[in-house]
Design a protein around this motif. Structure first.
Motif, short mmCIF file in Angstrom:
data_model
loop_
_atom_site.label_atom_id
_atom_site.label_comp_id
_atom_site.label_asym_id
_atom_site.label_seq_id
_atom_site.Cartn_x
_atom_site.Cartn_y
_atom_site.Cartn_z
N LEU A 64 95.68 41.29 -11.95
CA LEU A 64 96.43 40.02 -12.41
C LEU A 64 97.30 39.63 -11.48
O LEU A 64 97.83 38.22 -10.98
CB LEU A 64 97.11 40.73 -13.87
CG LEU A 64 97.69 39.14 -14.41
CD1 LEU A 64 96.54 38.78 -14.55
CD2 LEU A 64 98.67 40.26 -15.49
N TRP A 65 98.52 40.25 -10.39
CA TRP A 65 99.42 40.07 -9.61
C TRP A 65 98.81 39.69 -8.10
O TRP A 65 98.91 38.10 -8.28
CB TRP A 65 99.86 41.07 -9.55
CG TRP A 65 100.79 40.20 -8.18
CD1 TRP A 65 101.04 40.97 -6.72
CD2 TRP A 65 102.26 40.20 -8.16
NE1 TRP A 65 102.39 40.47 -6.46
CE2 TRP A 65 102.95 39.78 -7.36
CE3 TRP A 65 103.15 38.81 -9.49
CZ2 TRP A 65 104.29 38.96 -7.13
CZ3 TRP A 65 104.26 38.51 -9.49
CH2 TRP A 65 104.50 38.22 -7.95
N LEU A 66 97.27 40.02 -8.04
CA LEU A 66 96.72 39.11 -6.70
C LEU A 66 95.88 38.28 -7.66
O LEU A 66 94.60 37.69 -6.54
CB LEU A 66 96.24 40.53 -6.98
CG LEU A 66 96.63 41.28 -5.07
CD1 LEU A 66 95.65 42.20 -4.89
CD2 LEU A 66 97.70 40.86 -4.12
N HIS A 119 108.59 42.49 -8.74
CA HIS A 119 108.55 41.46 -7.97
C HIS A 119 110.18 40.57 -7.29
O HIS A 119 110.84 40.58 -7.78
CB HIS A 119 107.89 40.02 -8.22
CG HIS A 119 107.90 38.83 -6.82
ND1 HIS A 119 106.78 38.54 -6.44
CD2 HIS A 119 108.39 37.70 -7.45
CE1 HIS A 119 107.42 37.87 -5.23
NE2 HIS A 119 107.93 36.48 -6.37
N ASN A 120 109.68 40.68 -5.89
CA ASN A 120 111.45 40.57 -4.99
C ASN A 120 112.64 40.52 -6.37
O ASN A 120 113.38 40.37 -6.41
CB ASN A 120 110.98 39.04 -5.63
CG ASN A 120 111.96 37.70 -4.84
OD1 ASN A 120 112.78 38.64 -3.55
ND2 ASN A 120 112.58 36.59 -3.92
N LEU A 124 108.63 42.14 -13.55
CA LEU A 124 108.54 40.46 -14.30
C LEU A 124 106.99 40.92 -15.11
O LEU A 124 106.27 41.93 -15.54
CB LEU A 124 107.61 39.39 -13.42
CG LEU A 124 108.75 38.66 -11.98
CD1 LEU A 124 107.56 38.19 -11.57
CD2 LEU A 124 109.49 38.61 -12.89
N ILE A 126 103.94 39.89 -16.19
CA ILE A 126 103.19 38.59 -15.84
C ILE A 126 101.58 38.57 -16.32
O ILE A 126 100.71 37.67 -16.89
CB ILE A 126 102.50 39.42 -14.21
CG1 ILE A 126 102.00 40.96 -14.27
CG2 ILE A 126 103.35 39.15 -13.70
CD1 ILE A 126 101.07 40.78 -12.78
#
Lengths: 1010, 240
Positions: A64-66, A119-120, A124, A126
């Motif tokens: 899902l992130w990608l 992330h960062n 998160l 997502i």
């Protein structure tokens, strides 16, 4: 028992109770099972949710992130393939990213878990994964298991209940039924059997409830039986006594009422005390009372009869067969037979008990038998009785015995076969069997008398049988039918004679039924020959008649003649024409006579019809021949004078020519004269040929085949080249007794005519020669023909042909179709004459525009033909003395010179009377006499008679031109040796003179030898 | 304790005063020469220079194309570059910086020397490959024999190298760099480019106030030659 309702059966009620209880238990246990299964399945799904979250969360988060949607879709599809998972989706910010399957709101379990990603430096969220598990399959599987549990337990319970019921039935119910059945059927009369149930009976101390019931019932039964037997014995004894009394009384009444014999009871004083109905009826009374009030004495026809009866009863206790006549109520008498018994009571009182039997039938039967016996004894026919097996005569009447030459006693007991003629004996057993099978049989058989003579007999046998059908005896009647046989044979012979006569008559014999549309009731077998039809072909409806075959023009005339004959009761004869089946018209002659009935009306016409077609043709031919004969006579008369004129011309010319030098002009002129004279001679010869009165031509066996070929060579030169000539000689034997010159003439004439018919357009001329045979029937149609072998000489052309009218006249002299100057009208007439002279016939077939064929039939011979050539022979000569007589001096001189040239010594005389005188003076001076026939004062025939009267051995040659007054046969009958026709030529004169003289020498030599 | 609390408070105060403007996290899915891992690409350097000029710190991260937009749109990241104009309709939380950062030439790459392309329609006979999320390509290439979407540019050019696509469409500059990097030969670009688009920076709307500043700074860089200088240093001469 069997009809009891189920509710009344213990087993049924027991089964219902067990089933109801078992059903409740089954339902409860099944519900528990289902609940447990449901819980297990739900836990399994919850565990699957947990496993999915643990296994897929990280991978799904990364995808899902990608935003790798393909990977996400594959991952969700993989989750959805887990059992019961029906829907999976991923949402980010409440927006659907991917999903797999279909979401359903009913019967589902849901689970969702968050997807977090670092992330960062921050975690998160997502997205969220939603998983839905469907419970429909869970419920379906649980329901299936519940049904399976329910059904299996239900079956188990039901079978268990049935088994309990079965055991109960075996152990209790069946035995109770046995006991109940035993008690229901319990009959003290015949209860010899105690109650037994199918169970081992326990000892009393260990007896169960059933055993105790059985023991009690059996004790009760024994007690009942003892009591009942005593009662039954008493009742039966009384019943039998009453029954016997009642039966006896009934029998007596029935017997008295129905017996056909009169019964009575009376007193010696003549009072009738009792009578039965039979006696009342026998004597014709209305009632018993009326008879009882009638004094006995009045019943007897003869009062003395009663006195005789009483007298006998005084001495006898019983009188039987006492026959008297009693008077009936109406006064008529009836013969009866008494049987009376006298009884005396204890008080000494006497009664008569008797029976009266009407014997009128017996009397009548005895009378009948007596008549039959008389008939049997006096019958003319032989009558007898044979044994049942048909082998022995048990009884015969006198006629039977007389017929066979025995006495009655001799025949009685004799085997039947002994009166059968030996040659017929083998036929008897089949007849006997046939009689036994059918009951009766009549047949003819040869019988033999005692003296051995055989006679025909008509035998009638009846097998008399009893009710089962066994033969008791045979009733035989025999009739001598000798006379009848003779009469039948005579009738048969007569009928045969008439039949053969009618059938063999050469005409159609008939009987016509006048009143049935002229139906031909009888026909002999000539109908097909006469008409070509079979009788059934001429039958319309039920009427057979040849009337439709009569040529329409003749019908009215025939009907009129027949009608007239019937009206006048006379014979009729009528000629008319019939149309044959082959289309030809037959000429018939019918002759008949009407036959009348008793009422005077004509019933039949009997007659015969003859076919005279052939005869009519003969008549026509005869008429034609006569016409030709008449024409020939006329022509012959002229020819005679011509011959006499030509003879000196030719003779003297030949002699002068012999003396003149050939180079002289006179010789040449005379040659012309001789040529012309010869042509005239040939013409006369033709005329004489035609008239059949011409000079005798020499018939020799000749081969026609070379003759035809030679003739065709000559013809070829004179026939146009547009005409082809074919010859077809098919005959193997072509010899005929014929005159070659004349046959040549026939060919020339026929071929010339054929060529004339084809001269304009050309064509084919064919000359054929084949063999033919005429049998008697065919030859009968041609008067000049005889049956036998023939040669058929045919000349065919493809010219213009002829119509029928022309054909009918072509053989007439002077008839010609040629232009004036082209034909003489004698060609075919001469052909006709020549062929007939050869004892043959000629036929013509021709159609206009199709050509013509002439067929000349000449008798065929098998002899080898003579091939001698006249011209090669030298003329015979001699030195004998000849007396030549002719009233014409010219001829006398001519013949004297001619014969002298042959070496003979010739004396000529011009008058017959003078010639006779000359001969009479010196009869031995001459060796031969040649005389003319037609001479004044004395004809040549008369002169010959006279000479022969002087010298019977004198050879005489009669020579004439033409005369009807003498024929060759007549001349020979007179004694004339030879008969020749004028004009004479040297060759014929030399030959006939030599032949006569040689014959005379031969006869003389024969006479000397003899 | 009191001293420690004061120290923390001081630090916070100092931090907010000295670094009062936020540090922007901008993501990108561009490849070289626009963006590189060490942030020395054309875009990297223009943005860092522009942010520097307006006094805003910047951090550049590389993400897949769609994830980059989602993150920017959802505010996870502060912005995204370089994108064509008009994507705000799909990502409403983004605000475009109205000054071109760079220009993309959407060019067809092929191994087939016979193929000629003049416009989008000329791609219809071919099997065409693009990267998922490139909106201009997804909307412009219509009716091709087949349209294959892949997740990144390396996969895209592998399609071409393995003859699974007749043509792939990509930015010319980035494509050429990538071909060189992937050492792919016998693949050429087709001229003219199918389209040319100006590429912009997008900021999350929470930073929309910075957009004009950034635009002005970039414009200034173009005017003072900084922009040209960066191009010369980042883009090979043959690609300029």
């Amino acid at each position: 028992m069997e009809n009891r309702k189920y509710r009344q059966v213990i087993g049924y009620r027991l089964l219902l109770a067990i089933l109801a209880f078992s059903l409740v238990v089954t339902l409860l246990t099944t519900a528990i099972h289902v609940y447990i299964d449901y819980r297990r399945e739900i836990r399994s799904i919850e565990e699957d949710f947990k496993w999915i979250q643990e296994s897929y969360s990280q991978a799904i988060t990364l995808s899902l992130w990608l935003m790798d949607r393909e990977q996400l879709q594959a991952q969700l599809d993989s989750i959805r393939r887990i059992p019961y998972i029906i829907y999976v989706d991923i949402k980010a910010n409440n927006e659907l990213v991917v999903k797999s399957g279909k979401d359903r709101s009913d019967l589902t379990l849901h689970r969702e878990f968050e997807l977090t990603h670092s992330h960062n430096g921050k975690m998160l969220q997502i997205g969220v994964t939603h998983i839905t598990a469907g419970l429909n399959d869970v419920y379906g599987a649980i329901s299936g298991r519940a049904v399976l549990i329910l059904v299996s337990q239900g079956i188990q319970v039901f079978l268990t209940s049935l088994f309990i019921l079965f055991i109960f039935q075996i152990v209790v119910t069946r035995r109770l039924n046995n006991i109940a059945g035993y008690l229901v059927k319990l009959n003290p009369l015949n209860s010899n059997q105690p109650l037994v149930i199918k169970k081992r009976l326990a000892p009393p101390d260990r007896a169960d409830e059933l055993d105790q019931i059985v023991l009690a019932v059996n004790e009760l039964t024994n007690n009942l039986k003892v009591t009942f037997d005593e009662l039954t014995s008493e009742i039966e004894r009384r019943r039998l006594v009453e029954e016997a009394l009642r039966s006896n009384e009934e029998n007596f009444r029935t017997l008295q009422t129905n017996v056909p014999i009169g019964l009575f009871k009376s007193t010696p004083g003549g009072q009738v005390l009792t009578v039965n109905l039979a006696l009342v009826d026998m004597l014709g009374y209305d009632s018993e009372e009326n008879l009882l009030h009638t004094p006995i004495i009045e019943l007897y026809a003869d009062p003395q009869d009663r006195k005789r009866l009483l007298d006998r009863l005084d001495t006898e206790v019983k009188v039987s067969d006492f026959e008297v006549s009693l008077k009936k109520k109406d006064g008529t008498l009836v013969p009866v037979s008494f049987c009376v018994v006298k009884t005396v009571t204890d008080h000494g009182q006497v009664f008569y008990h008797g029976s009266v039997q009407d014997i009128s039938a017996r009397k009548q039967a005895e009378e009948t038998i007596r008549k039959w016996a008389h008939l049997f004894e006096n019958a003319e026919w032989g009558v007898g009785i044979g044994s049942a097996d048909g082998r022995t005569l048990e009884m015969v009447n006198p006629a039977f015995a007389r017929m066979h030459g025995y006495t009655v006693e001799e025949l009685t007991g004799r085997p039947i076969v002994q009166i059968i003629a030996p040659e017929y004996r083998q036929e008897l057993p089949p007849y006997v069997r046939l009689t036994h099978d059918s009951g009766r049989h009549t047949f003819e058989l040869g019988h033999i008398r005692r003296n051995g003579t055989v006679f025909p007999a008509l035998v009638d046998i009846t097998a008399v049988k009893d009710d089962p059908g066994h033969v008791l005896y045979e009733a035989i009647s025999v009739q001598d039918i000798t006379e009848r046989k003779r009469a039948e044979e005579a009738l048969r012979q007569s009928e045969f004679s008439y039949r053969t006569l009618a059938q063999n008559l050469p005409g159609l014999v008939y009987r016509i039924h006048v009143q049935e549309n002229r139906h031909m009731q009888f026909l002999n077998h000539m109908l097909p020959g006469l008409t070509g039809y079979e009788p059934d072909e001429l039958t319309q409806g039920n009427v057979c008649s040849i009337d439709p075959l009569i040529v329409p023009e003749d019908r009215d005339r025939v009907a009129s003649v027949v009608k007239q004959a019937m009206a006048e009761n006379r014979f009729f004869e009528v000629r008319y024409r019939l149309r044959h089946k082959d289309g030809a018209v037959r000429h018939v002659s019918e002759r008949g006579k009407p036959i009348y009935g008793v009422d005077g009306q004509p019933i039949y016409v009997d007659g015969v019809i003859f076919d005279y077609t052939s005869r009519k043709r003969l008549e026509d031919q005869l008429r034609q021949a006569q016409k030709m004969e008449a024409i020939g006579s006329l022509a012959g008369g002229i020819a005679h004078d011509f011959n006499n004129i030509l003879a000196p011309i030719i003779g003297y010319t030949e002699m002068i020519l012999a003396e003149l030098p050939k180079q002289s002009s006179m010789h040449q002129d005379l040659c012309q004269v001789l040529r012309a004279a010869n042509r005239a001679k040939e013409l006369v010869k033709q005329i004489l040929m035609f008239s059949r009165m011409g000079g005798e031509q020499e018939m020799l066996p000749i081969e026609l085949s070379p003759l035809i070929k030679e003739s065709l060579k000559l013809l070829r030169a004179s026939i146009p080249t547009t005409i082809e000539i074919h010859q077809n000689i098919a005959a193997k034997t072509t010899a005929a007794l014929a005159d070659a010159t004349q046959i040549h003439q026939v060919l020339i004439n026929l071929c010339t005519n054929a060529a004339h018919a084809m001269r304009e357009h050309g064509g084919v001329l064919e000359i054929g020669l084949s063999e033919a045979e005429f049998d008697a029937d065919t030859a009968a149609g041609y008067p000049e023909l005889r049956p036998g072998p023939y040669l058929r000489l045919t000349v065919s052309d493809t010219g213009h042909g002829m119509d029928q009218a022309t054909i009918e006249r072509i053989f007439e002299p002077y008839f010609t179709t040629k232009e004036a100057g082209e034909g003489t009208g004698f060609g075919l007439a001469v052909v006709h004459g020549i062929v007939k002279r050869h004892q043959g016939t000629i036929m013509v077939y021709s159609e206009p525009e199709k050509g013509s064929t002439f067929s000349a039939y000449l008798p065929r011979i098998d002899r080898e033909p003579e091939t001698a050539n006249d011209s090669s022979r030298t003329l015979p000569q001699g030195t004998e003395r000849i007396l030549f007589v002719d009233d014409e001096m010219v001829l006398c001189d001519l013949c004297q010179k001619m014969l002298s040239q042959f070496g003979y010594q010739v004396t000529t005389v011009s008058e017959s009377v003078e010639a006779l005188e000359t001969f009479r003076k010196q009869p031995d001076k001459f060796d031969l006499v040649i005389t003319d026939y037609t001479m004044p004062k004395m004809t040549g025939a008369d002169l010959a008679k006279e000479i022969l009267s002087i010298r019977p051995d004198m050879p005489i040659i009669l020579c004439t031109g033409f005369s009807e007054m003498i024929s060759e046969d007549r001349a020979k009958s007179i004694g004339i040796r030879e008969f020749v026709m004028k004009p004479l030529n040297k060759k014929s004169v030399a030959e006939v003179v030599r032949r006569c003289l040689d014959e005379k020498k031969h006869n003389a030599a024969g006479a000397q030898e003899s | 304790m009191k001293k420690a609390f004061l120290l923390i408070w001081f630090v916070l105060i100092m931090t907010s005063s000295v670094y009062g403007r936020p540090v922007l996290v901008l993501n990108t899915s561009n490849a070289a020469p626009n963006a590189t891992k060490d942030h020395t690409g054309l875009g990297d350097r223009v943005i860092m220079e522009a942010c520097k000029r307006i006094g805003v710190g910047v951090k550049i991260i590389v993400l897949p194309s769609e994830r980059a937009l989602i993150n920017a749109n959802e505010g996870i990241d502060d912005g995204n570059f370089a994108r064509i104009s008009g994507i705000t309709s799909l990502y409403p939380n983004l605000v475009r910086v109205p000054e071109e950062v760079t220009e993309f030439e959407f060019t067809a790459f092929t191994k087939n020397l016979t193929i000629q392309t003049t416009n989008w329609a000329s791609l219809k006979p071919y099997n065409v490959g693009i990267i998922t999320g490139w909106k201009i390509l997804e909307t412009s290439i219509v009716g091709a024999k087949s349209l294959i979407r892949v997740k990144d540019e390396r996969v895209l050019f592998n399609l071409l190298a393995q003859d699974k696509a007749d043509v792939v469409v990509y930015d010319k500059r980035q494509g050429l760099v990538l071909l060189d990097d992937m050492k792919l030969v016998r693949i050429k670009t087709l001229s003219p480019a199918l389209a040319k688009r100006s590429m912009y920076i997008y900021l999350h709307k929470k930073h929309q106030a910075l957009a004009p500043e950034l635009a002005a700074a970039i414009k200034t860089m173009k005017e003072d030659g900084t922009y040209k200088k960066i191009i010369d240093e980042t883009v090979p001469l043959q690609m300029q």
